[in-house]
Write an enzyme that holds these catalytic residues in place. Structure first.
Site, PDB file in Angstrom:
ATOM      1  N   ASP A  56     -22.561  -6.937   4.401  1.00  0.00           N
ATOM      2  CA  ASP A  56     -22.026  -8.301   4.470  1.00  0.00           C
ATOM      3  C   ASP A  56     -21.964  -8.939   3.072  1.00  0.00           C
ATOM      4  O   ASP A  56     -22.387  -8.346   2.079  1.00  0.00           O
ATOM      5  CB  ASP A  56     -22.872  -9.159   5.430  1.00  0.00           C
ATOM      6  CG  ASP A  56     -24.362  -8.987   5.180  1.00  0.00           C
ATOM      7  OD1 ASP A  56     -24.745  -8.970   3.990  1.00  0.00           O
ATOM      8  OD2 ASP A  56     -25.137  -8.850   6.146  1.00  0.00           O
TER       9      ASP A  56
ATOM     10  N   HIS B 204     -11.681   4.309  -0.437  1.00  0.00           N
ATOM     11  CA  HIS B 204     -12.160   4.378   0.943  1.00  0.00           C
ATOM     12  C   HIS B 204     -11.263   5.199   1.867  1.00  0.00           C
ATOM     13  O   HIS B 204     -11.559   5.325   3.049  1.00  0.00           O
ATOM     14  CB  HIS B 204     -12.270   2.941   1.474  1.00  0.00           C
ATOM     15  CG  HIS B 204     -10.920   2.270   1.528  1.00  0.00           C
ATOM     16  ND1 HIS B 204     -10.204   1.970   0.384  1.00  0.00           N
ATOM     17  CD2 HIS B 204     -10.132   1.905   2.562  1.00  0.00           C
ATOM     18  CE1 HIS B 204      -9.047   1.430   0.729  1.00  0.00           C
ATOM     19  NE2 HIS B 204      -8.982   1.382   2.040  1.00  0.00           N
ATOM     20  N   ASP B 205     -10.156   5.717   1.355  1.00  0.00           N
ATOM     21  CA  ASP B 205      -9.219   6.483   2.189  1.00  0.00           C
ATOM     22  C   ASP B 205      -9.310   7.988   1.953  1.00  0.00           C
ATOM     23  O   ASP B 205      -8.531   8.739   2.535  1.00  0.00           O
ATOM     24  CB  ASP B 205      -7.775   6.056   1.904  1.00  0.00           C
ATOM     25  CG  ASP B 205      -7.478   4.658   2.412  1.00  0.00           C
ATOM     26  OD1 ASP B 205      -8.138   4.219   3.375  1.00  0.00           O
ATOM     27  OD2 ASP B 205      -6.584   4.005   1.855  1.00  0.00           O
TER      28      ASP B 205
ATOM     29  N   ASP C  85      -8.617  -8.059  -1.134  1.00  0.00           N
ATOM     30  CA  ASP C  85      -7.685  -7.043  -0.650  1.00  0.00           C
ATOM     31  C   ASP C  85      -6.739  -7.728   0.333  1.00  0.00           C
ATOM     32  O   ASP C  85      -7.116  -8.028   1.469  1.00  0.00           O
ATOM     33  CB  ASP C  85      -8.509  -5.943   0.042  1.00  0.00           C
ATOM     34  CG  ASP C  85      -7.790  -4.622   0.105  1.00  0.00           C
ATOM     35  OD1 ASP C  85      -6.557  -4.638   0.243  1.00  0.00           O
ATOM     36  OD2 ASP C  85      -8.468  -3.578   0.025  1.00  0.00           O
TER      37      ASP C  85
ATOM     38  N   ASP D 144     -26.396  -4.424   3.834  1.00  0.00           N
ATOM     39  CA  ASP D 144     -26.583  -5.309   4.984  1.00  0.00           C
ATOM     40  C   ASP D 144     -27.735  -6.264   4.705  1.00  0.00           C
ATOM     41  O   ASP D 144     -28.858  -5.819   4.442  1.00  0.00           O
ATOM     42  CB  ASP D 144     -26.871  -4.441   6.215  1.00  0.00           C
ATOM     43  CG  ASP D 144     -27.242  -5.274   7.431  1.00  0.00           C
ATOM     44  OD1 ASP D 144     -26.851  -6.455   7.481  1.00  0.00           O
ATOM     45  OD2 ASP D 144     -27.921  -4.730   8.333  1.00  0.00           O
TER      46      ASP D 144
ATOM     47  N   ASP E 152      -2.405  -4.159  -0.302  1.00  0.00           N
ATOM     48  CA  ASP E 152      -2.329  -2.999   0.571  1.00  0.00           C
ATOM     49  C   ASP E 152      -0.876  -2.599   0.845  1.00  0.00           C
ATOM     50  O   ASP E 152      -0.048  -3.466   1.181  1.00  0.00           O
ATOM     51  CB  ASP E 152      -3.017  -3.378   1.893  1.00  0.00           C
ATOM     52  CG  ASP E 152      -3.265  -2.188   2.779  1.00  0.00           C
ATOM     53  OD1 ASP E 152      -3.964  -1.269   2.351  1.00  0.00           O
ATOM     54  OD2 ASP E 152      -2.741  -2.182   3.918  1.00  0.00           O
TER      55      ASP E 152
ATOM     56  N   GLU F 143      -1.132  -1.106  -4.161  1.00  0.00           N
ATOM     57  CA  GLU F 143      -1.382   0.268  -3.717  1.00  0.00           C
ATOM     58  C   GLU F 143      -0.029   0.962  -3.773  1.00  0.00           C
ATOM     59  O   GLU F 143       0.876   0.637  -3.005  1.00  0.00           O
ATOM     60  CB  GLU F 143      -1.943   0.274  -2.295  1.00  0.00           C
ATOM     61  CG  GLU F 143      -2.365   1.667  -1.882  1.00  0.00           C
ATOM     62  CD  GLU F 143      -2.738   1.804  -0.405  1.00  0.00           C
ATOM     63  OE1 GLU F 143      -3.452   2.747  -0.064  1.00  0.00           O
ATOM     64  OE2 GLU F 143      -2.305   0.980   0.409  1.00  0.00           O
TER      65      GLU F 143
ATOM     66  N   ASP G  20     -27.890  -6.381  10.994  1.00  0.00           N
ATOM     67  CA  ASP G  20     -27.110  -5.913  12.156  1.00  0.00           C
ATOM     68  C   ASP G  20     -26.503  -4.521  11.925  1.00  0.00           C
ATOM     69  O   ASP G  20     -25.678  -4.061  12.703  1.00  0.00           O
ATOM     70  CB  ASP G  20     -26.004  -6.918  12.513  1.00  0.00           C
ATOM     71  CG  ASP G  20     -24.996  -7.099  11.378  1.00  0.00           C
ATOM     72  OD1 ASP G  20     -25.187  -6.486  10.283  1.00  0.00           O
ATOM     73  OD2 ASP G  20     -24.008  -7.832  11.556  1.00  0.00           O
TER      74      ASP G  20
HETATM   75  O1  TEU Z   1      -3.748   2.823   2.974  1.00  0.00           O
HETATM   76  C1  TEU Z   1      -2.469   3.356   3.064  1.00  0.00           C
HETATM   77  C2  TEU Z   1      -2.580   4.780   3.365  1.00  0.00           C
HETATM   78  O2  TEU Z   1      -2.643   5.183   4.484  1.00  0.00           O
HETATM   79  C3  TEU Z   1      -2.743   5.670   2.220  1.00  0.00           C
HETATM   80  O3  TEU Z   1      -4.038   5.820   1.851  1.00  0.00           O
HETATM   81  C4  TEU Z   1      -2.120   6.970   2.540  1.00  0.00           C
HETATM   82  O4  TEU Z   1      -3.022   8.000   2.467  1.00  0.00           O
HETATM   83  C5  TEU Z   1      -1.033   7.134   1.557  1.00  0.00           C
HETATM   84  O5  TEU Z   1      -0.319   5.984   1.586  1.00  0.00           O
HETATM   85  C6  TEU Z   1      -0.063   8.214   1.866  1.00  0.00           C
HETATM   86  O6  TEU Z   1       0.719   8.413   0.733  1.00  0.00           O
HETATM   87  C7  TEU Z   1      -3.990   1.478   3.148  1.00  0.00           C
HETATM   88  C8  TEU Z   1      -5.476   1.231   3.202  1.00  0.00           C
HETATM   89  O7  TEU Z   1      -6.053   1.627   2.002  1.00  0.00           O
HETATM   90  C9  TEU Z   1      -6.045   1.931   4.394  1.00  0.00           C
HETATM   91  O8  TEU Z   1      -7.442   1.837   4.472  1.00  0.00           O
HETATM   92  C10 TEU Z   1      -5.425   1.321   5.622  1.00  0.00           C
HETATM   93  O9  TEU Z   1      -5.856   2.007   6.758  1.00  0.00           O
HETATM   94  C11 TEU Z   1      -3.906   1.356   5.555  1.00  0.00           C
HETATM   95  O10 TEU Z   1      -3.397   0.941   4.297  1.00  0.00           O
HETATM   96  C12 TEU Z   1      -3.328   0.406   6.570  1.00  0.00           C
HETATM   97  O11 TEU Z   1      -3.600  -0.912   6.192  1.00  0.00           O
END
Ligand code: TEU
Length: 558
Positions: free
Chosen positions: A29, A329-330, A98, A21, A200, A256, A25
């Protein structure tokens, strides 16, 4: 196989909300990222992938875009972005954005127009269906993030499809105007000079036309592979996107790969196909998820991981290319999921990157993994930000499948916030991430795990990352090469060789928390050079080698 910059390059993923940041805030960023490009440079990063930076109401932290050509005000301005891009290019690093092409935010102008009447020009931008005669949704699909995948819109009396939250309506890629509009978005950024896109859930763009009900008892993976991903027109769309847009630039695409397996990967990434340059798959990332993210978690198993890497070799043999990731990040933090984030934190974090950096494919690193950042413990649902975790928790309060305590524990084990806690820069208050209240709780272990401390320590995880990424740049064999595996059935150690005509590297990786005696017939041990070791010593025995807990060794013949 064609070799080029993006195959060998190391990708570093930034989750911009949590990186740095600069404005005070509490939210990361663009200027924060620009201020840290020296850091990436020193880490031998080639390509920076930034999670979405477009205007968004942030129901899913930027994966719900309300304007693809504007910067999210919390992240800065377009001039901030231009400066970031310029400086990265001066440093000889690439910037990859992305793109979220499968759905928009429900606050995107297209959707606001679309929902306004049955016969406007934008109605067909999204997927609208009439209710069943009893008023229920068109089919029984559940969204990825819980609840039905359809939401009823009173105004026009129809349901719209959203494979994610109801704030993320799916675009109708059948409509050529939608495709043209998305290609314009892509050109807008490519013309600015961005170097490519992570795309994505790009495998979901083509919907299966019959919208059949999913049969009772169908597993999580099968639902994704057979109902949501890989629709009949997906390859037409990706080929069109490639010929109309991507192939006109020196830019790359990384999909992805939801629903991509080694069996269908060639269709997406084969060089002859002209669709995507690479995908990353979920076979390892979701390896321990048996039935939905929070349902049933299986134990980590090295034999499965080995077989996954082995099977994906076929894709290279057939002229395709993939990216490798063990975290993003997921998912929960890499070292907490696949390593040992307690007594062997350092050794296991180093061992895991050794494995990942030496597999064929493009290496993806997720921010903070280079420090061995760990999962966080959240005491109460109020501390949880992630919409997927929150939906699960509140849905579970109704279904009562698990007790609230168990549900929270599952979120702590597997939830997405684990990877989204702010980057730990130093041991000052708020970990040097911000001067004010951070948008998400900072992991209290920042006083021990942080960049400043690890830069000073030559034995730190960060120093090891720098070392191995430097080697990866010098030794092409890390990224390409034939793969030969030994001890395939050993559930504690992973032993393999990468080789080209004259050179090879030989790896020993222990996934065990005790010392382990590995029998191995070195034909010329004395002629090998030790390239990398995550401990000080190598214990050669008369029959092979003795590995310390989570030890990793790379030998080379030159
Ligand atoms: O992620 C898709 C998603 O949900 C996967 O990580 C999921 O775990 C997998 O497809 C199941 O096999 C993307 C983004 O990375 C995520 O942050 C978003 O929330 C999602 O799409 C929706 O845009």
């Amino acid at each position: 196989m064609k070799l080029n910059w993006f195959k060998k390059g190391v990708i570093y993923q930034i989750y911009p909300r949590s990186f740095k940041d600069s404005s005070g805030d509490g939210i990361g960023d663009l200027n924060g990222i620009t201020s840290k490009l020296d850091y990436h440079k020193s880490l031998y990063v080639d390509i920076i992938w930034i999670s979405p930076i477009f205007k968004s109401p942030n129901k899913d932290n930027g994966y719900d875009v309300s304007d693809y050509s504007e910067i999210m005000p919390e992240f800065g301005t377009m001039s901030d972005f231009d400066r970031l891009l310029d400086k990265a290019h001066q440093y000889d690093m690439k910037i990859v954005l992305d793109l979220v092409p499968n759905h928009t935010s429900d606050q995107h102008q297209w959707f606001e127009n679309s929902r306004a009447s049955l016969d406007n020009d934008y109605r067909d931008y999204y997927i609208w269906k009439k209710p069943k005669p009893d008023g229920s949704p068109p089919n029984n699909w559940k969204s990825f993030f819980g609840g039905p995948a359809w939401t009823y819109d009173e105004l026009t009396g129809e349901y719209y499809l959203h494979l994610f939250t109801k704030y993320q309506p799916d675009l109708n890629w059948e409509n050529p105007k939608v495709r043209a509009a998305m290609y314009d978005v892509m050109r807008f950024w490519l013309d600015k000079g961005v170097d490519g896109f992570r795309m994505d859930v790009v495998t979901l763009l083509s919907k299966h036309p019959y919208y059949n009900d999913i049969e009772e008892g169908t597993g999580f993976k099968e639902i994704i592979d057979c109902y949501f991903a890989n629709g009949p027109k997906i390859h037409d769309y990706l080929h069109e996107m490639n010929t109309q847009v991507m192939s006109n630039y020196d830019a790359f695409s990384m999909g992805e790969g939801v629903g991509v397996s080694q069996h269908n990967a060639h269709l997406y990434v084969g060089e002859d196909r002209k669709e995507l340059d690479m995908v990353y798959h979920f076979d390892i990332l979701e390896n321990n998820i048996v039935n939905g993210k929070y349902e049933e978690i299986a134990n980590f198993n090295l034999l499965t991981i080995k077989s996954i890497f082995r099977n994906w070799q076929q894709v290279f043999d057939n002229g395709g290319w993939i990216a490798n990731a063990l975290g993003n990040h997921d998912f929960a933090r890499l070292v907490s999921r696949f390593g040992n984030d307690k007594e062997y934190h350092k050794a296991s974090a180093k061992m895991l990157i050794t494995m990942l950096a030496t597999q064929n494919g493009t290496l993806n690193i997720y921010q903070g993994d280079e420090l061995g950042m760990t999962n966080i413990y959240l005491k109460h649902i109020d501390e949880v930000n992630d919409i997927q975790s929150r939906n699960f928790y509140f849905e579970n309060l109704e279904t009562k499948k698990f007790s609230p305590e168990v549900a929270l524990q599952m979120i702590n084990n597997e939830g997405r916030d684990n990877a989204r806690t702010p980057m730990q820069w130093d041991d000052s208050s708020n970990a040097g991430f911000t001067d004010s209240e951070p948008w998400l709780k900072i992991n209290p272990n920042y006083s021990e795990i942080n960049v400043e401390q690890q830069i000073k320590d030559t034995d730190s995880i960060l120093s090891y990352y720098k070392h191995i990424l430097k080697l990866k740049r010098e030794y092409e064999i890390f990224s390409y090469g034939k793969f030969e595996e030994f001890k395939k059935n050993d559930k504690n150690v992973y032993v393999y060789k990468k080789y080209t005509e004259n050179n090879y590297i030989l790896l020993f990786l222990s996934f065990h928390k005790h010392e382990i005696d590995v029998e191995f017939d070195f034909d010329n041990y004395d002629c090998l050079t030790l390239l990398l070791n995550n401990y000080q010593d190598v214990l050669k025995t008369s029959t092979g080698i003795l590995l310390k807990p989570y030890q990793s060794l790379i030998f080379t013949n030159n």
